[in-house]
Structures are given as C-alpha cells and as structure tokens.
Design a protein around this motif. Sequence first.
Motif, PDB file in Angstrom:
ATOM      1  N   GLU A  56      46.834  57.757  82.213  1.00  0.00           N
ATOM      2  CA  GLU A  56      46.794  59.222  82.229  1.00  0.00           C
ATOM      3  C   GLU A  56      46.573  59.779  80.824  1.00  0.00           C
ATOM      4  O   GLU A  56      45.861  60.768  80.638  1.00  0.00           O
ATOM      5  N   ARG A  57      47.172  59.126  79.837  1.00  0.00           N
ATOM      6  CA  ARG A  57      47.005  59.553  78.448  1.00  0.00           C
ATOM      7  C   ARG A  57      45.542  59.401  78.018  1.00  0.00           C
ATOM      8  O   ARG A  57      45.003  60.258  77.326  1.00  0.00           O
ATOM      9  N   ILE A  58      44.903  58.318  78.438  1.00  0.00           N
ATOM     10  CA  ILE A  58      43.477  58.140  78.116  1.00  0.00           C
ATOM     11  C   ILE A  58      42.665  59.255  78.772  1.00  0.00           C
ATOM     12  O   ILE A  58      41.754  59.816  78.155  1.00  0.00           O
ATOM     13  N   ASP A  59      42.985  59.580  80.016  1.00  0.00           N
ATOM     14  CA  ASP A  59      42.293  60.683  80.685  1.00  0.00           C
ATOM     15  C   ASP A  59      42.448  61.979  79.879  1.00  0.00           C
ATOM     16  O   ASP A  59      41.493  62.749  79.743  1.00  0.00           O
ATOM     17  N   ARG A  60      43.627  62.203  79.337  1.00  0.00           N
ATOM     18  CA  ARG A  60      43.876  63.396  78.514  1.00  0.00           C
ATOM     19  C   ARG A  60      43.038  63.357  77.234  1.00  0.00           C
ATOM     20  O   ARG A  60      42.479  64.373  76.809  1.00  0.00           O
ATOM     21  N   ILE A  61      42.932  62.188  76.630  1.00  0.00           N
ATOM     22  CA  ILE A  61      42.127  62.027  75.411  1.00  0.00           C
ATOM     23  C   ILE A  61      40.663  62.341  75.700  1.00  0.00           C
ATOM     24  O   ILE A  61      39.997  63.011  74.907  1.00  0.00           O
ATOM     25  N   VAL A  62      40.176  61.892  76.824  1.00  0.00           N
ATOM     26  CA  VAL A  62      38.788  62.169  77.223  1.00  0.00           C
ATOM     27  C   VAL A  62      38.562  63.678  77.297  1.00  0.00           C
ATOM     28  O   VAL A  62      37.560  64.189  76.800  1.00  0.00           O
ATOM     29  N   GLU A  63      39.511  64.384  77.901  1.00  0.00           N
ATOM     30  CA  GLU A  63      39.403  65.843  77.992  1.00  0.00           C
ATOM     31  C   GLU A  63      39.462  66.495  76.614  1.00  0.00           C
ATOM     32  O   GLU A  63      38.640  67.359  76.293  1.00  0.00           O
ATOM     33  N   LEU A  64      40.433  66.081  75.811  1.00  0.00           N
ATOM     34  CA  LEU A  64      40.604  66.671  74.477  1.00  0.00           C
ATOM     35  C   LEU A  64      39.374  66.488  73.596  1.00  0.00           C
ATOM     36  O   LEU A  64      38.986  67.393  72.863  1.00  0.00           O
ATOM     37  N   CYS A  65      38.794  65.300  73.654  1.00  0.00           N
ATOM     38  CA  CYS A  65      37.653  64.969  72.787  1.00  0.00           C
ATOM     39  C   CYS A  65      36.313  65.358  73.407  1.00  0.00           C
ATOM     40  O   CYS A  65      35.266  65.204  72.759  1.00  0.00           O
TER      41      CYS A  65
END
Length: 165
Positions: A56-65
């Motif tokens: 889920e954290r990786i998914d958040r990173i994808v959104e942020l970046c």
Amino acid sequence: MTVKTLKDLFIHDLSDVYSAEKQLSRALPKMARAAQNAELAAAFETHLEETRGQIERIDRIVELCEIRLKRIKCSAMEGLVEEAQDAISEGEKSAVRDAALIGCAQKVEHYEIASYGTLATFAKHLGFTEAAKLLKETLEEEKATDKKLSVFAESAINLEAEAAG
C-alpha cells in the motif's frame, strides 16, 4: 524498459520491489503453515500484514510521484521464494526446517533492505521528499524484521535444531 535517467531507474527499481512484495505476500502464508514453531508461524503472519502495508505504501509513492509502475517480475525474489519452497518440500515439520525457513526469510529481508535503501536514496536525489520518507519507513521495518528473526533463531530455533541431531 530503457533506463536512461535516475527517474527511469527509480521507476524500474520501484516496479521490481513491488513485484517482490507481491511474490512475498503469496509465499509468507505457505511459510507460516510450514513452520513447526507456533511463534515462528505467527511471526510470518505478522510479516504478511506488514508486507501488505508496504505494498500500500508503494501505491502511495506512485501517486505522490505521479509515476506509473512497469509490469516486471522480480527475478531475485522469485529465486528467494523458490529457495523457501525447497526448504518446505525437503522435509517434515521440524526445528531444522524452521531454521531453514528463518534463513530463507533473512535472505529476503537483506534483499529488501538493499532495495529500499537504494530507492530511498534515489527518491531523495529526485526531490521526492515524501516518497523518501515512506521508503525509509519501509526500510526500518525490514531491518526490524531481520533483527527479530536473528534473535528468534539464536535464542530458540537454532538451539532446538541442534538438539534434534
């Protein structure tokens, strides 16, 4: 995927570790079922929940970046998962197999520590400040899991395996 820039490399490596985490999320329940020691089985289950949070954290990173992951398969994790499967299939539930499973899990943790450390550094250099923080959070979780496995192995499992013959 052609890697020409640091951002390309960041996306490639993040895609790779995403694949690794997905593979691990499928392997951990098998490792938990294969463990003789109930505490070890519970540790694998706990790490499964942590792994889901890391995905889920990786998914958040994808959104942020504002990036898009590539569809790749992490060959390194594939090999590490295969080693764990070999350990499971090569014997009955025993302290020796538990020791082997801990060894397999620690190889995974060391791979993840290297991956997340690299990614956090790339994110920092790319100006992805929030992503770098999230990656460091995952890095610290991986280090903590590795430490827990070491303590568990040294204080219980390895002694039981040695006593078994």
